[in-house]
Design an enzyme around this catalytic site. Sequence first.
Site, short mmCIF file in Angstrom:
data_model
loop_
_atom_site.label_atom_id
_atom_site.label_comp_id
_atom_site.label_asym_id
_atom_site.label_seq_id
_atom_site.Cartn_x
_atom_site.Cartn_y
_atom_site.Cartn_z
N ALA A 150 0.85 -1.20 0.00
CA ALA A 150 0.00 0.00 0.00
C ALA A 150 0.88 1.24 0.00
O ALA A 150 1.79 1.35 0.82
CB ALA A 150 -0.91 0.00 1.22
N VAL A 181 4.05 -1.38 3.55
CA VAL A 181 3.57 -0.02 3.33
C VAL A 181 4.71 0.85 2.81
O VAL A 181 5.82 0.80 3.34
CB VAL A 181 3.00 0.60 4.63
CG1 VAL A 181 2.63 2.07 4.40
CG2 VAL A 181 1.79 -0.17 5.11
N LYS A 182 4.41 1.59 1.77
CA LYS A 182 5.37 2.55 1.23
C LYS A 182 4.91 3.94 1.63
O LYS A 182 3.76 4.32 1.40
CB LYS A 182 5.43 2.43 -0.30
CG LYS A 182 6.27 3.51 -0.98
CD LYS A 182 6.23 3.35 -2.49
CE LYS A 182 6.87 4.53 -3.21
NZ LYS A 182 6.83 4.37 -4.69
N THR A 183 5.81 4.71 2.24
CA THR A 183 5.43 6.04 2.69
C THR A 183 6.61 7.00 2.55
O THR A 183 7.65 6.63 2.00
CB THR A 183 4.93 5.99 4.15
OG1 THR A 183 4.27 7.21 4.46
CG2 THR A 183 6.07 5.76 5.14
N ASP A 229 12.04 2.56 -2.01
CA ASP A 229 11.50 2.39 -3.36
C ASP A 229 11.82 3.68 -4.08
O ASP A 229 11.05 4.63 -4.04
CB ASP A 229 10.00 2.12 -3.33
CG ASP A 229 9.43 1.89 -4.72
OD1 ASP A 229 10.21 1.53 -5.62
OD2 ASP A 229 8.22 2.07 -4.91
#
Length: 315
Positions: A150, A181-183, A229
């Site tokens: 996400a 989770v990507k944030t 990422d």
Amino acid sequence: MFFQKNKKMDWGLKNRLAKIISPADNRALMLAVDHGYFLGPTEKLEDLKKTIAPLAKHCDSLMITRGALRTSVNPDYPVPVVLRVSGGTSIIGEDLSQEDITVSIKDAIRLNVSAVAMSVFVGSKYEYQTIVNLGKLVNEAEEYGIPVLAVTAVGKEIGTKDARYLSLACRTAAEQGAHIVKTYFCENFEKVVKSCPVPIIIAGGKKIPEKDALKLTYDALKAGAVGVDMGRNIWQSDNPVAMIKAVHSIVHGSNNAEQAFTLYKQLSGKPNPNQNNKPKNKSNQNQNNKPKNKSNQNQNNKPKKNFNKNSKKRN
């Protein structure tokens, strides 16, 4: 370690996650090249094949869209794929948060992906739609043992969110069943990591100087992220291969930000005038040896003769 804590996880799901987050060091280096789904042919991503080919072997996984994967990635090269499955708006549209799921789970399986990814826009006009879609995606992906990543997207407001907001967004995504989770990185990022029960990967964000991007990587990992990422800060660099190797030296190596930046400059073939190591030693060696001897010889011989000749001419 994430994998040790989830021994009851289905074998297929665990195997796919291991291709994204290395069980050896619990770290991940993901290369993001999915920007075209809302930015179009952005700078340095106009020719996908040309951009991806030299970088794919230096990352753990590739975050990409299905169209780009089919047209621009060599299927003979076994790079794990994190497939972007959401979309619906572009950068010139009114609201980037109005996304929906655009790829079926069957197509994701057909492409042999290691994970699927979609954005959630917590606090936006379309918050409800994106969060519910995340839940639906998890429901379907879980049936086939496919992990869901996400992305806590913030639309056009990148860099304006704090730890309180990101903690809410990451926790919301994890509560819906996201496996990763990507944030974005922020001040007091440790609070975001502590409140999120699944691994967090950091987005590289907009292009910044290489030294700053490497510091971002180091600081994020130190604060508890499992990896990055990164897209624009790698392939928009003047030396993309040198940059991804430098990032790799932090993510999977022992380099700090300064050491990684030194490596980047060495791999780029750039001099290091500001470093306090080799350049200065070389210059000192030169000053103490050949240059001084040559200059002394010149001062005692040719320069004096030339001066005398010039003085005769002036007379």
